[in-house]
Design an enzyme around this catalytic site. Structure first.
Site, PDB file in Angstrom:
ATOM      1  N   ASP A 148      47.178  23.388 -13.931  1.00  0.00           N
ATOM      2  CA  ASP A 148      46.451  23.443 -15.208  1.00  0.00           C
ATOM      3  C   ASP A 148      47.004  22.428 -16.205  1.00  0.00           C
ATOM      4  OD1 ASP A 148      44.532  24.369 -16.966  1.00  0.00           O
ATOM      5  OD2 ASP A 148      45.775  26.012 -17.719  1.00  0.00           O
ATOM      6  N   GLY A 149      46.122  21.968 -17.107  1.00  0.00           N
ATOM      7  CA  GLY A 149      46.556  21.094 -18.196  1.00  0.00           C
ATOM      8  C   GLY A 149      46.054  19.662 -18.113  1.00  0.00           C
ATOM      9  N   ASN A 150      45.178  19.373 -17.159  1.00  0.00           N
ATOM     10  CA  ASN A 150      44.665  17.991 -17.032  1.00  0.00           C
ATOM     11  C   ASN A 150      43.946  17.534 -18.297  1.00  0.00           C
ATOM     12  OD1 ASN A 150      45.513  18.168 -14.412  1.00  0.00           O
ATOM     13  ND2 ASN A 150      43.466  18.246 -13.503  1.00  0.00           N
ATOM     14  N   GLY A 151      43.079  18.405 -18.821  1.00  0.00           N
ATOM     15  CA  GLY A 151      42.268  18.041 -19.982  1.00  0.00           C
ATOM     16  C   GLY A 151      43.132  17.801 -21.207  1.00  0.00           C
ATOM     17  N   SER A 206      37.985  26.875  -9.901  1.00  0.00           N
ATOM     18  CA  SER A 206      37.739  28.317  -9.887  1.00  0.00           C
ATOM     19  C   SER A 206      36.241  28.611  -9.951  1.00  0.00           C
ATOM     20  CB  SER A 206      38.424  28.974 -11.086  1.00  0.00           C
ATOM     21  OG  SER A 206      37.738  28.659 -12.286  1.00  0.00           O
ATOM     22  N   ASN A 226      35.050  27.776 -13.227  1.00  0.00           N
ATOM     23  CA  ASN A 226      34.953  26.347 -13.585  1.00  0.00           C
ATOM     24  C   ASN A 226      33.537  25.780 -13.402  1.00  0.00           C
ATOM     25  OD1 ASN A 226      38.312  25.576 -12.370  1.00  0.00           O
ATOM     26  ND2 ASN A 226      37.672  26.038 -14.458  1.00  0.00           N
ATOM     27  N   ARG A 278      31.738  24.679 -16.594  1.00  0.00           N
ATOM     28  CA  ARG A 278      32.126  23.504 -17.392  1.00  0.00           C
ATOM     29  C   ARG A 278      30.963  22.506 -17.489  1.00  0.00           C
ATOM     30  NH1 ARG A 278      38.483  22.041 -16.708  1.00  0.00           N
ATOM     31  NH2 ARG A 278      39.213  24.176 -16.930  1.00  0.00           N
ATOM     32  N   ARG A 310      52.508  28.070 -12.487  1.00  0.00           N
ATOM     33  CA  ARG A 310      51.384  27.643 -13.320  1.00  0.00           C
ATOM     34  C   ARG A 310      51.886  26.605 -14.314  1.00  0.00           C
ATOM     35  NH1 ARG A 310      46.088  30.523 -15.670  1.00  0.00           N
ATOM     36  NH2 ARG A 310      45.273  28.683 -16.700  1.00  0.00           N
ATOM     37  N   SER A 337      44.131  33.866 -14.249  1.00  0.00           N
ATOM     38  CA  SER A 337      42.810  33.231 -14.159  1.00  0.00           C
ATOM     39  C   SER A 337      42.107  33.455 -12.808  1.00  0.00           C
ATOM     40  CB  SER A 337      42.920  31.727 -14.450  1.00  0.00           C
ATOM     41  OG  SER A 337      43.469  31.505 -15.732  1.00  0.00           O
ATOM     42  N   GLU A 362      56.628  36.124  -7.231  1.00  0.00           N
ATOM     43  CA  GLU A 362      57.409  35.704  -8.403  1.00  0.00           C
ATOM     44  C   GLU A 362      56.608  34.643  -9.162  1.00  0.00           C
ATOM     45  OE1 GLU A 362      60.251  37.037  -9.363  1.00  0.00           O
ATOM     46  OE2 GLU A 362      60.303  38.344  -7.586  1.00  0.00           O
TER      47      GLU A 362
HETATM   48  C1  IPE Z   1      42.555  27.742 -13.776  1.00  0.00           C
HETATM   49  O1  IPE Z   1      42.537  26.876 -14.854  1.00  0.00           O
HETATM   50  C2  IPE Z   1      41.764  27.173 -12.640  1.00  0.00           C
HETATM   51  C3  IPE Z   1      42.337  26.002 -11.992  1.00  0.00           C
HETATM   52  C4  IPE Z   1      43.492  25.454 -12.254  1.00  0.00           C
HETATM   53  C5  IPE Z   1      41.539  25.424 -10.946  1.00  0.00           C
HETATM   54  P1  IPE Z   1      41.510  27.055 -16.049  1.00  0.00           P
HETATM   55  O2  IPE Z   1      41.821  26.017 -17.051  1.00  0.00           O
HETATM   56  O3  IPE Z   1      40.126  27.091 -15.542  1.00  0.00           O
HETATM   57  O4  IPE Z   1      41.916  28.503 -16.580  1.00  0.00           O
HETATM   58  P2  IPE Z   1      41.563  29.248 -17.945  1.00  0.00           P
HETATM   59  O5  IPE Z   1      40.081  29.194 -18.092  1.00  0.00           O
HETATM   60  O6  IPE Z   1      42.241  28.501 -19.048  1.00  0.00           O
HETATM   61  O7  IPE Z   1      42.102  30.604 -17.778  1.00  0.00           O
HETATM   62  C1  IPE Z   2      43.093  22.031 -14.628  1.00  0.00           C
HETATM   63  O1  IPE Z   2      43.114  21.389 -15.841  1.00  0.00           O
HETATM   64  C2  IPE Z   2      42.042  21.504 -13.687  1.00  0.00           C
HETATM   65  C3  IPE Z   2      40.937  22.449 -13.468  1.00  0.00           C
HETATM   66  C4  IPE Z   2      40.803  23.616 -14.000  1.00  0.00           C
HETATM   67  C5  IPE Z   2      39.921  22.025 -12.541  1.00  0.00           C
HETATM   68  P1  IPE Z   2      42.124  21.758 -17.013  1.00  0.00           P
HETATM   69  O2  IPE Z   2      40.893  20.920 -16.861  1.00  0.00           O
HETATM   70  O3  IPE Z   2      41.874  23.204 -17.082  1.00  0.00           O
HETATM   71  O4  IPE Z   2      42.943  21.271 -18.276  1.00  0.00           O
HETATM   72  P2  IPE Z   2      43.070  22.004 -19.674  1.00  0.00           P
HETATM   73  O5  IPE Z   2      43.541  23.393 -19.412  1.00  0.00           O
HETATM   74  O6  IPE Z   2      41.725  21.953 -20.303  1.00  0.00           O
HETATM   75  O7  IPE Z   2      44.079  21.188 -20.388  1.00  0.00           O
HETATM   76 MG    MG Z   3      42.839  24.714 -18.079  1.00  0.00          MG
END
Ligand code: IPE
Ligand code: IPE
Ligand code: MG
Length: 261
Positions: free
Chosen positions: A20-23, A65, A68, A71, A188, A196, A207
Site C-alpha cells: 500500500d501507498g503507491n498513490g 482487491s 479496488n 477506483r 502492510r 482491507s 503476526e
Molecule cells: C489494499 O489497499 C489493497 C491492496 C494493496 C491491493 P487499499 O489502498 O485498497 O486499501 P484501503 O482501501 O485503504 O483499505
Molecule cells: C496500493 O497503493 C496499490 C493498490 C491498492 C492497487 P494505493 O494505490 O492504495 O496507494 P494509496 O494508499 O492511495 O497511497
Molecule cells: Mg491504499
C-alpha cells in the site's frame, strides 16, 4: 539491517504483503497516482529477490482487491496493464529461479488479456518448487469464504459432504489455494493498520507488521527488518509464555479450537 543478523532457523515460511501507498508516494512528489503504481513494480522485484534469498517458501502479494474495482477507470486500466506487462517481462527470471506463480481471487472479473497472462504464468510455472509466489488479484477475503461455503453446501446437497464432518480443516480445503499454509507474517506498508479484506480466514494467528514506508520505497533491507521484528516475537497461540518456552510442560485442553455442535 543485513540478512546475516537473522536466525536462519526462524525464517517465516509464508510472508504476505499488503503493498500500500503507491498513490500517496506519487502525490507527495507532484506525480500522477499511476506513476506510483509503476514505481511499485521495482519494489515487487526487490521483495521477490529478497524472499528468495532469505529462504521464504511462500510469498503472497496483495496486488488488487475486490474493492479496488471501484477506483477510477484509468487507474484500474493502468493496474491491469502493469500486471500484464509484469507477467510477460518477468517470466524468464521466474522460471530461472524455480518460482511457482499462483493467483487467488475472482480471476473471472479480470480483462481477458490479463486473465490469459495470469493463466499462462500459473500453467508455465506449475512444475517449479523453489518458492511459491501468490498474487491476490481481484481478491476479497469475504468473497473467498462465501464461495467456499457455497461449494460446501453444493457438495452437501449432492450427498458428497456430511454436514457433521464440516470442520476447520474441511472448510479450509475449499478456500482458493489450500496447499499454501497460513501466513506467519503479514506486512502492510503505507502506514495504515487495517487488513482491507485480505486473507481473513488465513491470518487468524498471523503476526502483523506495519510500516510507514510507502510501497515504492520498500526494498530487500526492509523485508529483512520486518523478519527481524518477527523473530523477536513469541508466538503463543493462546498458551502461556512458560508453556511456549518449555514445550515439555503439559496442557489439559486440546490444541484445536473446534467446538463440536
Ligand atoms: C489494499 O489497499 C489493497 C491492496 C494493496 C491491493 P487499499 O489502498 O485498497 O486499501 P484501503 O482501501 O485503504 O483499505
Ligand atoms: C496500493 O497503493 C496499490 C493498490 C491498492 C492497487 P494505493 O494505490 O492504495 O496507494 P494509496 O494508499 O492511495 O497511497
Ligand atoms: Mg491504499
Amino acid at each position: 539491517m543485513s540478512a546475516d543478523q537473522l536466525r536462519p532457523d526462524r525464517i517465516p515460511s509464508h510472508v504476505a504483503i499488503i503493498m500500500d501507498g503507491n498513490g500517496r508516494w506519487a502525490e507527495a512528489q507532484g506525480l500522477e497516482r499511476n506513476e506510483g503504481h509503476r514505481a511499485g513494480i521495482e519494489a515487487v522485484r526487490a521483495v521477490i529477490r529478497g524472499a528468495n534469498d532469505l529462504g521464504i517458501r511462500y510469498l503472497t502479494l496483495y496486488a488488487f482487491s475486490s474493492e479496488n474495482w471501484g477506483r477510477p477507470q484509468d487507474e484500474v486500466r493502468e493496474l491491469m496493464q502493469l500486471l500484464d506487462r509484469y507477467l510477460v517481462e518477468e517470466i524468464d527470471e521466474v522460471m530461472e529461479k524455480g518460482i511457482r506463480i499462483r493467483a487467488i481471487g475472482r480471476l473471472d472479473r479480470l480483462p481477458p488479456g490479463t486473465r490469459k497472462e495470469v493463466e499462462n504464468a500459473t500453467r508455465k510455472t506449475a512444475g517449479n518448487d523453489a518458492m511459491d509466489l501468490v498474487f491476490a488479484l481481484s481478491y476479497g477475503g469475504r468473497a473467498e469464504i462465501v464461495q467456499a461455503a457455497r461449494r460446501i453446501a453444493r457438495d452437501a446437497a449432492a450427498g458428497e459432504v456430511d454436514p457433521h464432518a464440516i470442520d476447520e480443516k474441511l472448510f479450509a480445503s475449499y478456500l482458493y489455494e489450500p496447499e499454501v499454509p497460513d501466513p506467519d507474517l503479514l506486512i502492510r506498508t503505507g502506514s495504515e493498520s487495517r487488513v482491507s479484506n485480505f486473507l481473513l480466514w488465513q491470518i487468524a494467528y498471523t503476526e502483523i507488521y506495519t510500516t510507514e514506508r510507502m510501497w515504492p520505497d520498500f526494498r530487500e533491507e526492509h523485508l529483512v527488518e520486518a523478519v527481524r521484528n518477527y523473530q523477536a516475537r513469541e508466538r503463543r497461540f493462546g498458551k502461556t509464555s512458560a508453556q511456549v518456552s518449555s514445550p515439555a510442560s503439559t496442557s489439559v485442553g486440546t490444541s484445536g479450537s473446534e467446538d463440536p455442535a
